[in-house]
Scaffold this active site. Structure first.
Site, mmCIF file in Angstrom:
data_model
loop_
_atom_site.group_PDB
_atom_site.id
_atom_site.type_symbol
_atom_site.label_atom_id
_atom_site.label_comp_id
_atom_site.label_asym_id
_atom_site.label_seq_id
_atom_site.Cartn_x
_atom_site.Cartn_y
_atom_site.Cartn_z
ATOM 1 N N CYS B 351 -9.792 9.048 -8.421
ATOM 2 C CA CYS B 351 -10.553 8.387 -7.357
ATOM 3 C C CYS B 351 -9.812 7.115 -7.041
ATOM 4 O O CYS B 351 -10.108 6.050 -7.574
ATOM 5 C CB CYS B 351 -11.966 8.057 -7.827
ATOM 6 S SG CYS B 351 -12.778 9.497 -8.505
ATOM 7 N N GLY B 356 -5.282 0.260 -5.475
ATOM 8 C CA GLY B 356 -4.790 -0.827 -6.310
ATOM 9 C C GLY B 356 -4.321 -0.338 -7.658
ATOM 10 O O GLY B 356 -3.239 -0.684 -8.142
ATOM 11 N N LYS B 357 -5.135 0.495 -8.279
ATOM 12 C CA LYS B 357 -4.771 0.959 -9.619
ATOM 13 C C LYS B 357 -3.589 1.913 -9.545
ATOM 14 O O LYS B 357 -2.713 1.897 -10.398
ATOM 15 C CB LYS B 357 -5.964 1.648 -10.268
ATOM 16 C CG LYS B 357 -7.160 0.742 -10.411
ATOM 17 C CD LYS B 357 -8.220 1.379 -11.280
ATOM 18 C CE LYS B 357 -9.435 0.499 -11.392
ATOM 19 N NZ LYS B 357 -10.274 0.509 -10.191
ATOM 20 N N CYS B 476 -17.339 0.626 -12.535
ATOM 21 C CA CYS B 476 -17.635 -0.781 -12.304
ATOM 22 C C CYS B 476 -19.126 -0.978 -12.397
ATOM 23 O O CYS B 476 -19.742 -1.631 -11.556
ATOM 24 C CB CYS B 476 -17.094 -1.248 -10.960
ATOM 25 S SG CYS B 476 -17.667 -0.254 -9.600
#
Lengths: 133, 614
Positions: B351, B356-357, B476
């Site tokens: 996902c 960013g990751k 998160c």
């Protein structure tokens, strides 16, 4: 690279969005237009470079052409209509374009004349995020 | 101008104005106790004032005035204040001003009077008649008086009934009756509640709850206090009752207030240097030159920078456009650090939006190997593509599949990162709507999706890979249903075990929560909170797959990890080929439910009760 392509091949066609890095697109009349995403690959090989002064960096990033007043340095013997890569004074590649005037002519023209036609710049990452491919 | 008395002993020794004043003060303190306070300020000030402009000429006239300090103390003080005014201008010794301001101001605050008196008494007793003219002493005196006053407040002496006022208010925290609460509800419709009152009530309530045995009101149960606290916090911080109940289960009360307060404030902006194009040092320098105020993120990160403030928009600098850095939350750096991708590996990011990751993984791998960046939402994938191109990531393939299809589409990865879609309760500071729009069904729906995704993720990893075989699951969110429960489910359903994340800070995950018991290895998972770590709420778990087989039948509720050796043997017999893993898996689940009613009964227990493994 090829390995990447093989991996991409296993993804169903509808779902594949972007294998690797996109260099540019083919237009309807079979021409290939380079997009800014190719910049990283072009920059090291650029033979003709143009450096832009800090003041007109922003202007170039907004998509404007480079004027004589914004020109910092230019490699010698750049022919007219030569493809160039535009750098900032800190040697950060900003985009690419076409030289509007050869190096000799650049010295003679008045400050408001265009010296580099803008073709692609990194500002497009923010401006045209959706159409980047 | 009325010159106030100078010291009668001027004949003997010509003291400085400073010395004169101090001597005057000492005399007054010795002479009279409380009454001496006022003229002290006045007399001291007056003495100084008198001394300053007119040294000896008026000395005798002043002497006469000074003879009756007590009687004229009102005048003196007023004169003293007048004198102070002029005298502040004349003298630049700050200490003298401090003494007189101190005196003048204390006359207004009656509360401090007894303390000051006592403090001065103490001081004079201690130091006797030391002729120390130094300025330090003046300051010390003030400090000591303050200290003494603090001590006195702490010791709860009976000097002033005023002192105990603050303590009394707290002890009288009355729990409003249900009628009063209803009245408030009615009032709420007509006018907004008084937030200040509610805040005070929250604090009072918390104090009572923390020391319940001592401070409770007779006849009112703890539940009533808690109910009121919940209502008040919901009103004050704008949370739904459901969410607040959940939070109260997770956090102890004082921490809860910190958490709620932290959610009101945004976390600092952080960026991650793109080491494919630049170094952190160079980037920091370039940004500082543009007028950005920044700092390295911490010892745990070599690429993070935190931005305090900047004159230029961080998302639009030429460095950003050239792909030298990426705007990313600090907590998003952690799962990739836990994943620890090595060069020339095949990695799946299930996902990935906004990328960013994924780009961090690519930079850690230095553009070698292959990353499959997947997301189920096509619009968000555009930003992934943009970011990857901008940051110069060349080893990524972007795809738009539903994560649950995964091993069927492509499998055999070395590592998988699953940043599962969640309820977002850890990022309330970014999206305050979460406070009210989440309820039980949302959380359970998220949990269900996450369970499916984590099983797919586990199935997509090749346990036999030399360098890998790891899955990192992160969300998160801070809800136990989405975090520990999902990981525990995975432990039971597949041949995986939890390993240390490699992050040495952060709170450990729960091994038990309310009526549920989780596998003890859940201690190696990590939780991060906005109020303790100043980053978004996050949960990270790192799993290692040790066998490609899928456990078919579960005789008892032992986790697969513990039954590694015995279960591997029977499972190899029934081991399905890797491509069909997922299908077999779901079939197997159905199988085990039908012919084993006994097992089914056990499983149907709501709570996953299990004896805690040592």
């Amino acid at each position: 690279s090829e390995k990447l392509l093989k991996l991409a091949a296993s993804v169903p066609r509808e779902s594949l969005v972007a294998p690797g890095t996109c260099f540019g697109k083919f237009t309807k009349s079979q021409k290939f237009r380079l997009s800014v995403t190719a910049l990283d690959f072009l920059a090291p090989y650029a033979k003709y470079k143009v450096w832009v002064k800090p003041g007109s960096e922003q202007s170039f990033l907004y998509g404007n052409h480079v004027l004589k007043s914004g020109l910092g340095r230019i490699t010698e013997s750049t022919a007219q209509y030569q493809g160039v890569v535009v750098y900032s004074m800190a040697d950060v590649p900003l985009g690419f374009g076409v030289a509007a005037k050869s190096t000799q002519e650049c010295r003679k023209v008045d400050p408001l004349a265009i010296v580099v036609f803008h073709q692609a710049d990194v500002g497009e990452y923010v401006r045209n995020e959706d159409t980047l491919t | 101008a009325a010159c106030l008395p100078a010291e009668p002993e001027t004949g003997k020794k010509k003291l400085s104005s400073h010395g004169r004043r101090r001597a005057a003060k000492r005399r007054l303190i010795k002479g009279s106790g409380p009454a001496g306070r006022r003229p002290l300020g006045g007399g001291g000030g007056g003495g100084g004032g008198g001394g300053g402009p007119e040294p000896t000429g008026e000395g005798e006239r002043a002497k006469a005035k000074k003879i009756q300090p007590k009687g004229n103390h009102v005048e003196l003080s007023s004169d003293g204040e007048v004198e102070e005014g002029s005298w502040e201008m004349e003298e630049d010794g700050s200490s003298e001003e401090m003494v007189d301001d101190y005196g003048a101001s204390s006359s207004e605050e009656e509360e401090l009077l007894p303390i000051e008196k006592a403090a001065l008494k103490q001081k004079s007793d201690r130091e006797g008649l030391s002729e120390d003219d130094s300025e330090e002493e003046e300051e010390e005196e003030e400090e000591e008086a303050e200290e003494a006053s603090k001590q006195k407040m702490g010791q709860k002496e009976e000097e002033g009934p005023d002192l105990q006022l603050n303590l009394d208010i707290d002890e009288q925290f009355k729990l409003p009756t249900s009628e009063e609460i209803e009245k408030e509800d009615i009032l709420f419709i007509s006018e907004p509640p008084d937030l200040h009152v509610i805040h005070q009530r929250i604090q009072g309530n918390m104090e009572v709850l923390q020391d319940f045995v001592a401070k409770r009101e007779e006849g009112r149960s703890r539940q009533e206090y808690l109910a009121l606290l919940r209502r008040d916090m919901a009103a004050y911080y704008s949370y739904s009752d459901f969410l607040l109940t959940k939070l109260m289960d997770i956090f102890p009360l004082p921490e809860l207030i910190n958490f709620l307060e932290a959610n009101e404030v945004p976390r600092p902006v952080t960026i991650r240097t793109n080491t494919l194009k630049t170094r952190r040092r160079d980037l920091a320098q370039a940004l500082i030159n543009r007028g950005v105020n920044l700092d390295p993120l911490g010892k745990w990160s070599k690429t993070g920078l935190v931005i305090y403030d900047s004159t230029v928009p961080i998302g639009a600098t030429p460095e950003y456009l050239a792909g030298h850095y990426m705007l990313q939350g600090a907590s998003s750096l952690l799962p990739v650090m836990a994943l620890a991708p090595q060069e020339n590996e095949r990695i799946l990011d299930m996902c990935c939006a906004p990328g960013g990751k994924t780009s961090y993984i690519a930079q850690l791998m230095r553009n070698t190997g292959m990353i499959l960046a997947n997301d189920s939402s096509a619009e968000r994938l555009r930003s992934v593509v943009g970011n990857l191109h901008r940051l110069g990531v060349t080893n990524a393939v972007v795809s738009n599949c539903d994560g649950r299809q995964f091993p069927k589409v492509v499998g055999g990865f070395d590592r998988v990162l699953l940043d599962a879609p969640c309820s977002g309760t850890g990022v309330i500071s970014k999206d305050p709507a979460v406070k009210t729009n989440k309820d039980e069904s949302d959380i359970l729906r998220c949990a269900h999706l996450q369970k499916e995704l984590i099983l797919s993720a586990i199935d997509s990893v090749n346990a036999a890979s030399e360098t890998g075989g790891y899955i990192v699951y992160c969300t998160c969110s801070i809800m136990v249903e989405e975090n520990e429960w999902v990981v525990d489910y995975a432990l039971k359903k597949r041949n995986v075990r939890l390993v240390a994340t490699g992050l040495d800070f952060g709170k450990e995950g729960f091994t038990r929560f309310k009526d549920r018991r989780f596998h003890p290895s859940l201690k190696s998972t990590r939780r991060f909170y906005p109020h303790t770590h100043n980053m978004d709420g996050f949960f990270i778990a790192k799993l290692k797959k040790f066998s490609n087989a899928i456990p078919q039948a579960r005789k008892d509720e032992e986790p697969a990890a513990e039954a590694a050796a015995p279960s591997a043997v029977p499972n190899t017999v029934m081991e399905p080929p890797p491509k069909k893993k997922k299908l077999e898996g779901s079939k197997a689940d159905k199988e085990q439910k039908l012919p084993q009613p006994a097992l089914k009964k056990k499983r149907s227990l709501q709570a996953q009760r299990r004896p805690l493994k040592a």
